[in-house]
Design an enzyme around this catalytic site. Structure first.
Site, PDB file in Angstrom:
ATOM      1  N   HIS A   1      -3.287 -14.902   9.780  1.00 31.67           N
ATOM      2  CA  HIS A   1      -2.376 -13.759   9.877  1.00 31.67           C
ATOM      3  C   HIS A   1      -3.017 -12.526  10.501  1.00 31.67           C
ATOM      4  O   HIS A   1      -2.529 -11.423  10.335  1.00 31.67           O
ATOM      5  CB  HIS A   1      -1.807 -13.432   8.506  1.00 31.67           C
ATOM      6  CG  HIS A   1      -0.970 -14.542   7.943  1.00 31.67           C
ATOM      7  ND1 HIS A   1       0.232 -14.915   8.509  1.00 31.67           N
ATOM      8  CD2 HIS A   1      -1.165 -15.373   6.903  1.00 31.67           C
ATOM      9  CE1 HIS A   1       0.741 -15.923   7.821  1.00 31.67           C
ATOM     10  NE2 HIS A   1      -0.093 -16.221   6.836  1.00 31.67           N
TER      11      HIS A   1
ATOM     12  N   PRO B   1       0.805  -1.203   0.000  1.00 31.03           N
ATOM     13  CA  PRO B   1       0.000   0.000   0.000  1.00 31.03           C
ATOM     14  C   PRO B   1       0.850   1.270   0.000  1.00 31.03           C
ATOM     15  O   PRO B   1       1.746   1.425   0.818  1.00 31.03           O
ATOM     16  CB  PRO B   1      -0.820  -0.109   1.296  1.00 31.03           C
ATOM     17  CG  PRO B   1      -0.265  -1.237   2.057  1.00 31.03           C
ATOM     18  CD  PRO B   1       0.697  -1.978   1.229  1.00 31.03           C
ATOM     19  N   GLU B   2       0.570   2.122  -0.941  1.00 30.66           N
ATOM     20  CA  GLU B   2       1.181   3.442  -0.950  1.00 30.66           C
ATOM     21  C   GLU B   2       0.052   4.439  -0.756  1.00 30.66           C
ATOM     22  O   GLU B   2      -1.060   4.038  -0.436  1.00 30.66           O
ATOM     23  CB  GLU B   2       1.943   3.653  -2.262  1.00 30.66           C
ATOM     24  CG  GLU B   2       3.018   2.582  -2.448  1.00 30.66           C
ATOM     25  CD  GLU B   2       3.909   2.796  -3.652  1.00 30.66           C
ATOM     26  OE1 GLU B   2       3.989   3.934  -4.129  1.00 30.66           O
ATOM     27  OE2 GLU B   2       4.521   1.828  -4.103  1.00 30.66           O
TER      28      GLU B   2
ATOM     29  N   ARG C   1       3.342 -10.320   6.815  1.00 33.20           N
ATOM     30  CA  ARG C   1       4.749 -10.083   7.161  1.00 33.20           C
ATOM     31  C   ARG C   1       4.954  -9.478   8.539  1.00 33.20           C
ATOM     32  O   ARG C   1       6.094  -9.290   8.961  1.00 33.20           O
ATOM     33  CB  ARG C   1       5.361  -9.164   6.104  1.00 33.20           C
ATOM     34  CG  ARG C   1       5.170  -9.685   4.683  1.00 33.20           C
ATOM     35  CD  ARG C   1       6.197 -10.700   4.334  1.00 33.20           C
ATOM     36  NE  ARG C   1       7.399 -10.049   3.880  1.00 33.20           N
ATOM     37  CZ  ARG C   1       7.574  -9.529   2.673  1.00 33.20           C
ATOM     38  NH1 ARG C   1       6.607  -9.515   1.804  1.00 33.20           N
ATOM     39  NH2 ARG C   1       8.701  -9.002   2.339  1.00 33.20           N
TER      40      ARG C   1
END
Length: 273
Positions: free
Chosen positions: A91, A2-3, A110
DNA sequence: ACGTCCTCCTGTTCGC
DNA sequence: TGCGAACAGGAGGACG
């Protein structure tokens, strides 16, 4: 990854669900997501109502009663809005239990994302948000030009520095250099004011276009989570060994300051290998 | 004060 | 085919 555009899309979607919910409790399954002590976080957020969801650069800002909850998705962070009783996925690391039997859940394969509470009264003046430069939409040519004068980094790398200009990640840094026809290896301090102006103009154009696309491609929320769009219409990022859409030269991929960098050697007039 | 390298993580891809 | 190594990447921190 995501930016700014993806975070904006997440913000817009999330707003429709979480506003006016009260936080009842928090469960954390991976404590490094929450900055500081989890117990302190839990006690501090208890009972606060979510009034708004804002964004600055790539940060999401949940406006509460006394605090803001600042959230960075880093590479793979996602939010789920679901029922309290829904099974917790593999997750999912933080469950924020809301009133009316709803959950806001943070999911991150992550585990790089961060979640923290900051006093609402001055959150822009303290970390982490006080480190941010202006976004492309607001920065002036003179401001960015003078920031570039102070660094010896390549333009591609400088664009990733959130303190110089906020919201641009690796994907868009590659795209912005391409669309501006600028060699990603060139030192930021060697760009003319005209080139800096072009960089800003193209950044705004690309980010806005991505936001528009995100706004129309995010219908699958709730069960699948808010992931932000995945880029369509990229010119160079991830396109190594494919022909440039403008000139047909093969797109190259090399590392610049440890980051994958994609460019068209012809369009961007990259001379040295 | 700035640049470089490392760390945090796991799923995927690559090389032998 | 299998298995370990390399890779991916945002940002903060250590170090020079």
């Amino acid at each position: 990854m995501p930016e700014l555009p993806e975070v904006e899309t997440v913000r817009n979607t999330l707003k429709q669900y979480v506003i006016n919910h009260r936080v009842e409790s928090v469960d954390s399954y991976w404590d490094n997501i929450i900055v500081g002590e989890v117990d302190a976080f839990r006690e501090r957020i208890y009972g606060q109502v979510i009034h708004d969801v804002k964004r600055l650069g790539k940060f999401l800002i949940f406006e509460l009663d006394q605090d803001v909850m600042i959230s960075h998705l880093r590479m793979e962070g996602k939010y789920f809005y679901c029922d309290y009783h829904d099974p917790v996925e593999k997750h999912t690391h933080v469950c924020i239990h809301l009133d009316k039997g709803k959950d806001l859940r943070y999911h991150d394969v992550r585990k790089f994302g961060k979640l923290q509470l900051v006093d609402k009264s001055n959150y822009l003046e303290v970390e982490p948000l006080n480190r941010l430069g202006k976004e492309p939409f607001h920065i002036t040519v003179d401001e960015l030009y003078s920031a570039f004068q102070k660094t010896s980094l390549p333009i591609k790398t400088a664009l990733l520095d959130q303190g110089m200009i906020a919201g641009i990640g690796n994907i868009y840094a590659n795209e912005i250099c391409f669309v501006s026809k600028i060699d990603p290896y060139r030192k930021a301090r060697d760009l003319s004011k005209e080139e800096v102006a072009l960089i800003i103009e193209k950044s705004i154009y690309i980010l806005n276009r991505a936001i528009e696309q995100g706004g129309t491609s995010i219908h699958t929320f709730s069960s699948n989570g808010i992931t932000g769009l995945f880029q369509q219409q990229l010119f160079v990022h991830g396109k190594n060994n494919q022909p440039c859409q403008i000139c047909g030269s093969l797109i190259l991929k090399e590392k610049i300051n440890q980051r994958g960098t994609y460019y068209c050697p012809t369009c961007q007039e990259v001379k040295k290998k």
